[in-house]
Design a protein around this motif. Structure first.
Motif, PDB file in Angstrom:
ATOM      1  N   ALA A 121       0.601  -1.335   0.098  1.00  0.00           N
ATOM      2  CA  ALA A 121       0.273   0.443   0.068  1.00  0.00           C
ATOM      3  C   ALA A 121       0.683   1.685  -0.063  1.00  0.00           C
ATOM      4  N   LEU A 122       2.212   1.334   0.708  1.00  0.00           N
ATOM      5  CA  LEU A 122       2.800   2.177   0.654  1.00  0.00           C
ATOM      6  C   LEU A 122       3.453   2.752  -0.999  1.00  0.00           C
ATOM      7  N   ARG A 123       4.041   1.196  -1.486  1.00  0.00           N
ATOM      8  CA  ARG A 123       4.442   1.184  -2.014  1.00  0.00           C
ATOM      9  C   ARG A 123       3.925   1.891  -3.524  1.00  0.00           C
ATOM     10  N   GLU A 124       2.454   1.979  -3.058  1.00  0.00           N
ATOM     11  CA  GLU A 124       1.560   2.754  -4.183  1.00  0.00           C
ATOM     12  C   GLU A 124       1.155   4.039  -4.359  1.00  0.00           C
ATOM     13  N   LYS A 125       1.119   4.706  -3.320  1.00  0.00           N
ATOM     14  CA  LYS A 125       1.286   5.559  -2.872  1.00  0.00           C
ATOM     15  C   LYS A 125       2.130   6.394  -2.799  1.00  0.00           C
ATOM     16  N   THR A 126       4.128   6.232  -2.692  1.00  0.00           N
ATOM     17  CA  THR A 126       4.821   6.515  -2.881  1.00  0.00           C
ATOM     18  C   THR A 126       4.691   6.922  -4.554  1.00  0.00           C
ATOM     19  N   ALA A 127       4.352   5.547  -5.884  1.00  0.00           N
ATOM     20  CA  ALA A 127       4.313   5.864  -6.891  1.00  0.00           C
ATOM     21  C   ALA A 127       3.554   6.836  -7.140  1.00  0.00           C
ATOM     22  N   GLN A 128       2.487   6.815  -7.161  1.00  0.00           N
ATOM     23  CA  GLN A 128       1.979   7.588  -7.034  1.00  0.00           C
ATOM     24  C   GLN A 128       2.705   9.156  -6.882  1.00  0.00           C
ATOM     25  N   LEU A 129       2.834   9.602  -6.076  1.00  0.00           N
ATOM     26  CA  LEU A 129       3.334  11.274  -4.813  1.00  0.00           C
ATOM     27  C   LEU A 129       4.626  11.237  -6.488  1.00  0.00           C
ATOM     28  N   TRP A 130       5.168  10.872  -6.278  1.00  0.00           N
ATOM     29  CA  TRP A 130       6.291  10.439  -6.672  1.00  0.00           C
ATOM     30  C   TRP A 130       6.127  11.295  -8.313  1.00  0.00           C
ATOM     31  N   SER A 131       5.428  10.132  -8.479  1.00  0.00           N
ATOM     32  CA  SER A 131       4.949  10.323 -10.335  1.00  0.00           C
ATOM     33  C   SER A 131       4.808  11.627 -10.648  1.00  0.00           C
ATOM     34  N   LYS A 132       3.630  12.400  -9.380  1.00  0.00           N
ATOM     35  CA  LYS A 132       3.854  13.204 -10.107  1.00  0.00           C
ATOM     36  C   LYS A 132       4.236  14.688  -9.515  1.00  0.00           C
ATOM     37  N   PRO A 146       6.866   8.666 -15.025  1.00  0.00           N
ATOM     38  CA  PRO A 146       5.880   7.168 -14.521  1.00  0.00           C
ATOM     39  C   PRO A 146       6.897   6.560 -13.736  1.00  0.00           C
ATOM     40  N   ILE A 147       6.449   6.308 -12.474  1.00  0.00           N
ATOM     41  CA  ILE A 147       6.921   5.647 -11.741  1.00  0.00           C
ATOM     42  C   ILE A 147       5.812   4.470 -10.758  1.00  0.00           C
TER      43      ILE A 147
END
Length: 117
Positions: free
Chosen positions: A29-40, A45-46
């Motif tokens: 869940a933290l991986r998903e949240k972090t990927a979205q934030l870092w992509s932005k 695309p992360i």
């Protein structure tokens, strides 16, 4: 202050990084949240599967962004620096300025700890 190998090249504390924490705790869940934030934040695309890291200056896995795309890391490695603290241009560096602007602790970490082993 004590040696701190988990201080990243730019001064960020890896132990407080969501990628480090997601890896350490195997937290998808933290991986998903972090990927979205870092992509932005980075306008690249992360994916969640890219969020695996054992620390910026530790031998082992790193996020794809950090190992391949981070201009700060590339600069320091190319110059043979362990951290940005070794660079005489740190005060005028546009690469690391953004980190310091958003995380004052990063600059303090580089100023106050012996980051070398």
């Amino acid at each position: 202050m004590e040696n701190k190998k988990n201080i990243a090249i730019c001064g960020l504390d890896c132990e407080k990084c969501d990628a480090f924490l997601a890896t350490k705790n195997n937290d998808d869940a933290l991986r998903e949240k972090t990927a979205q934030l870092w992509s932005k934040l980075n306008n690249v695309p992360i994916l969640p599967e890219h969020i695996n890291c054992e620390g910026c200056r530790i031998d082992g896995i790193k996020t794809y962004y950090c190992s391949t795309m981070c201009d700060i890391r590339k600069c320091a490695v190319d110059r043979g620096f362990e951290t940005c603290a070794e660079c005489r241009e740190i005060d005028s560096c546009s690469k690391v300025a953004n980190v310091f602007e958003h995380n004052a602790e990063a600059r303090n970490n580089l100023n106050n700890c012996l980051c070398l082993e």
